[in-house]
Design a protein around this motif. Structure first.
Motif, mmCIF file in Angstrom:
data_model
loop_
_atom_site.group_PDB
_atom_site.id
_atom_site.type_symbol
_atom_site.label_atom_id
_atom_site.label_comp_id
_atom_site.label_asym_id
_atom_site.label_seq_id
_atom_site.Cartn_x
_atom_site.Cartn_y
_atom_site.Cartn_z
ATOM 1 N N PRO A 98 0.796 -0.510 -11.486
ATOM 2 C CA PRO A 98 -0.464 -0.969 -10.872
ATOM 3 C C PRO A 98 -0.383 -2.370 -10.303
ATOM 4 O O PRO A 98 -1.186 -2.726 -9.428
ATOM 5 N N ASP A 99 0.583 -3.165 -10.749
ATOM 6 C CA ASP A 99 0.756 -4.509 -10.217
ATOM 7 C C ASP A 99 1.456 -4.505 -8.867
ATOM 8 O O ASP A 99 1.453 -5.523 -8.161
ATOM 9 N N LYS A 100 2.024 -3.368 -8.482
ATOM 10 C CA LYS A 100 2.759 -3.265 -7.213
ATOM 11 C C LYS A 100 1.936 -2.598 -6.111
ATOM 12 O O LYS A 100 2.101 -2.922 -4.930
ATOM 13 N N ILE A 101 1.069 -1.652 -6.493
ATOM 14 C CA ILE A 101 0.369 -0.817 -5.512
ATOM 15 C C ILE A 101 -1.020 -1.396 -5.258
ATOM 16 O O ILE A 101 -1.877 -1.376 -6.142
ATOM 17 N N THR A 102 -1.266 -1.869 -4.042
ATOM 18 C CA THR A 102 -2.560 -2.481 -3.729
ATOM 19 C C THR A 102 -3.615 -1.449 -3.359
ATOM 20 O O THR A 102 -4.792 -1.614 -3.670
ATOM 21 N N HIS A 103 -3.206 -0.400 -2.672
ATOM 22 C CA HIS A 103 -4.092 0.677 -2.249
ATOM 23 C C HIS A 103 -3.292 1.983 -2.314
ATOM 24 O O HIS A 103 -2.096 1.986 -2.034
ATOM 25 N N LEU A 104 -3.975 3.078 -2.651
ATOM 26 C CA LEU A 104 -3.299 4.355 -2.810
ATOM 27 C C LEU A 104 -4.055 5.437 -2.047
ATOM 28 O O LEU A 104 -5.281 5.544 -2.159
ATOM 29 N N THR A 105 -3.315 6.234 -1.274
ATOM 30 C CA THR A 105 -3.901 7.378 -0.583
ATOM 31 C C THR A 105 -3.076 8.620 -0.888
ATOM 32 O O THR A 105 -1.846 8.593 -0.805
ATOM 33 N N CYS A 106 -3.748 9.713 -1.253
ATOM 34 C CA CYS A 106 -3.079 10.979 -1.548
ATOM 35 C C CYS A 106 -3.663 12.069 -0.660
ATOM 36 O O CYS A 106 -4.886 12.214 -0.573
ATOM 37 N N ALA A 156 0.860 -1.178 0.000
ATOM 38 C CA ALA A 156 0.000 0.000 0.000
ATOM 39 C C ALA A 156 0.896 1.227 0.000
ATOM 40 O O ALA A 156 2.031 1.194 0.479
ATOM 41 N N LEU A 157 0.381 2.336 -0.544
ATOM 42 C CA LEU A 157 1.205 3.530 -0.716
ATOM 43 C C LEU A 157 0.389 4.764 -0.368
ATOM 44 O O LEU A 157 -0.747 4.923 -0.828
ATOM 45 N N ALA A 158 0.968 5.623 0.449
ATOM 46 C CA ALA A 158 0.328 6.894 0.794
ATOM 47 C C ALA A 158 1.346 8.007 0.634
ATOM 48 O O ALA A 158 2.525 7.848 0.974
ATOM 49 N N GLY A 159 0.893 9.138 0.119
ATOM 50 C CA GLY A 159 1.787 10.279 -0.049
ATOM 51 C C GLY A 159 1.094 11.569 0.301
ATOM 52 O O GLY A 159 -0.121 11.714 0.140
ATOM 53 N N HIS A 160 1.889 12.517 0.775
ATOM 54 C CA HIS A 160 1.398 13.844 1.109
ATOM 55 C C HIS A 160 2.103 14.864 0.228
ATOM 56 O O HIS A 160 3.318 14.791 0.023
#
Length: 278
Positions: free
Chosen positions: A116-124, A97-101
């Protein structure tokens, strides 16, 4: 304070001659947290400590920031996103999962499109995609983003102007974008300012890329390449139509408006940790 208490720090190679400084803590399903401007991975100190109870939490300093290497190239978000995938891979994680600010959210956005095959969930947190940002910031509303236009100028002028008084320049954003002044205590503020003071050329290169090659990449993808994973976006109420802009890129979108300031991981860490864990 220069890193998250209880976290281990590593130097992880991501490309020839380039290594990132990375703090890692906890065990469990991995999540990578990317910091924004004008900060380092330390902005995640509260959220990371919370999530480490049941996740492996990975907090890099982005290329050109903090204690990571500061080469004179590679500040397009495509390359910076590849840095993050390389970090996760070196730590043994094929998916995460990946989150960025802020700036980190732009890197996370590009990682979601390119990997897209690496990132299961994304938060921005508190951004709109680069292409949309330039479209909506005009007239008097663009005054808040004066630094975007300054650092978009050709090499030389912005670096010299900012280096002449870096603490005033970077400190302006720490003050102007924070609703709770106590969210960034003096020792953390001093760390951010010191890190930025030693990274003026690379920070400018990061921003300059967002007025050039990043726009090219986003333009190529607009309408054809979307974020396939579940995407959560938290934003202040900018009055710029954030949800509509994001939905064009992210069909599986959960968009929320928050009342805290821009530095939300420090102003309301429980909210951010709860959203990420959910």
């Amino acid at each position: 304070m220069t890193t998250i208490p209880g976290f281990r720090t590593h130097r992880i190679p991501v490309a020839e001659g380039v290594a990132l400084h990375v703090a890692v803590g906890g065990t469990g399903r991995p999540i990578v947290l990317l910091h924004g401007f004008p900060q380092t991975h330390l902005m995640w100190r509260y959220v990371a400590a919370d999530l480490a109870a049941d996740h492996t939490v990975i907090c890099p300093d982005l290329r050109g920031y903090g204690a990571s290497d500061k080469p004179d190239h590679g500040y397009d978000k495509r390359t910076m996103a590849a840095d993050i995938v390389a970090v996760a891979g070196e730590l043994g994680h094929d998916e995460f999962a990946l989150a960025g600010h802020d700036r980190g959210a732009l890197v996370a956005f590009r990682a979601g499109l390119d990997h897209p095959d690496k990132i299961t969930h994304l938060t921005c947190l508190d951004v709109v995609p680069t292409l949309d940002m330039w479209d909506v910031m005009h007239g008097t509303a663009a005054a808040v983003g004066f630094h975007l236009y300054l650092m978009a100028q050709p090499p030389g002028l912005p670096e010299r102007l900012i280096a002449a008084s870096p603490d005033v320049f970077f400190g302006h954003f720490l003050d102007a974008w924070t609703r709770d002044p106590g969210a960034i205590p003096p020792d953390v503020r001093a760390h951010y300012l010191d890190a930025c003071r030693h990274a003026v050329p690379s920070i400018v290169r990061d921003f300059r890329a967002s007025s050039t090659i990043d726009v090219e990449h986003d333009t190529q993808d607009k309408g054809d390449n979307q974020l396939r994973m579940p995407v959560t976006v938290l934003q202040q109420d900018w009055g710029l139509g954030g949800e509509e802009l994001w939905r064009a890129w992210a069909p599986k979108l959960d968009h929320r408006t928050v009342t805290c300031g821009h530095f939300m991981a420090e102003e309301d860490p429980k909210l951010i940790a709860d959203v990420l864990r959910a």
